[in-house]
Design an enzyme around this catalytic site. Sequence first.
Site, PDB file in Angstrom:
ATOM      1  N   LEU A   1      65.266  -3.832  69.203  1.00  0.00           N
ATOM      2  CA  LEU A   1      64.420  -3.295  70.261  1.00  0.00           C
ATOM      3  C   LEU A   1      63.048  -3.939  70.124  1.00  0.00           C
ATOM      4  O   LEU A   1      62.572  -4.173  69.007  1.00  0.00           O
ATOM      5  CB  LEU A   1      64.277  -1.770  70.149  1.00  0.00           C
ATOM      6  CG  LEU A   1      65.548  -0.927  70.325  1.00  0.00           C
ATOM      7  CD1 LEU A   1      65.215   0.552  70.134  1.00  0.00           C
ATOM      8  CD2 LEU A   1      66.176  -1.144  71.693  1.00  0.00           C
ATOM      9  N   ASP A   2      62.405  -4.238  71.251  1.00  0.00           N
ATOM     10  CA  ASP A   2      61.054  -4.768  71.198  1.00  0.00           C
ATOM     11  C   ASP A   2      60.145  -3.806  70.430  1.00  0.00           C
ATOM     12  O   ASP A   2      60.402  -2.594  70.373  1.00  0.00           O
ATOM     13  CB  ASP A   2      60.489  -4.951  72.608  1.00  0.00           C
ATOM     14  CG  ASP A   2      61.230  -6.012  73.408  1.00  0.00           C
ATOM     15  OD1 ASP A   2      61.889  -6.863  72.782  1.00  0.00           O
ATOM     16  OD2 ASP A   2      61.148  -5.975  74.648  1.00  0.00           O
ATOM     17  N   LYS A   3      59.065  -4.338  69.902  1.00  0.00           N
ATOM     18  CA  LYS A   3      58.128  -3.540  69.117  1.00  0.00           C
ATOM     19  C   LYS A   3      57.726  -2.256  69.833  1.00  0.00           C
ATOM     20  O   LYS A   3      57.732  -1.172  69.254  1.00  0.00           O
ATOM     21  CB  LYS A   3      56.888  -4.370  68.792  1.00  0.00           C
ATOM     22  CG  LYS A   3      55.788  -3.601  68.063  1.00  0.00           C
ATOM     23  CD  LYS A   3      54.566  -4.465  67.839  1.00  0.00           C
ATOM     24  CE  LYS A   3      53.445  -3.672  67.204  1.00  0.00           C
ATOM     25  NZ  LYS A   3      52.223  -4.481  67.006  1.00  0.00           N
TER      26      LYS A   3
END
Length: 322
Positions: free
Chosen positions: A141-143
């Site tokens: 997952l993106d940050k």
Amino acid sequence: MPESPVPLEFTADPGRLDAVVSLLSGVSRSQVAGWIEAGLVEIDGRAASKASQKLRGGEALRVSPPPLPSAQVEPEDVPLDVIFEDEHLIAINKPPGMVTHPAPGVISGTLVNALLGRMSLPEQQDFDGPDGYRPGIVHRLDKDTSGVIVVAKTVAAHARLAAAFKDRETKKTYLAIAAGAWKAERPVQVDAPIGRHQIQRQRMTVGGAGAREAQTLFTPLDVHPDGHGRTLALVRAQPHTGRTHQIRVHLAHLGSPILGDAVYGRASEIMPRHALHAQFLEVPHPVSGDILHLQAAVPEDLLGAWVGLGGRWDPAWEQAPQ
């Protein structure tokens, strides 16, 4: 921060770019493909666009390998919101702001650091390379994306889970706040290939270098105007494929980037991160094969932003779509 390796310079032999660079550098073709995707391989002074590019021979190649993260990534005592755990895997509700795994320049504060603080993680094939230190990591997952993420606890579990994601045996459902031109009156299926931006190499775009198929179903749950000519929509997003930044790129493609997404839209005072949450994940258990139905509660910042913007919230939306 680790030092960056010295760039490598070669004169090309004829053949496929990834195969030629792999032979000259002694690095696997999969790693070379990652370098090419990240814009780290140049042909005659210009960033290469795809691994399959044909070389005539004689071209000047320049490769700028990324620094490897420290091989001694430290375990950290960080509280985690555990959704499910057994001896084969663990599912976490990842908070926004947490990077999934260490990578060049980021060797602490990640989900992997936190997991190592409570368990050992499997060192499967390619767990440590130019893309980062990824023991047990199956998907990312993106940050600033919150929500469900699954991590394998054994090599066998990693192999089975990775195959499930690759073969599209999983079902992912996200919640997002979108703002823009899309009227969001009915569900829409976006089928638009995604590749790397030709100039801004950290961004993805519809089309782009090495574009690959990408499909996402968007279902508006609640819609209202923002008073400034735009439509605000609480949207359920179900990606069929798993391209980098897929939901963010596809909503921007519709003219309604995610609220707070400074990369594909614009920053927001109301939402300090992009309003995207991985709410539900269905995935086959790596041993039993039974479908795990995993859910991450909607975070307060996203829910508060939506209600604060005048939207309504229906408790029925806390139930997984059929």
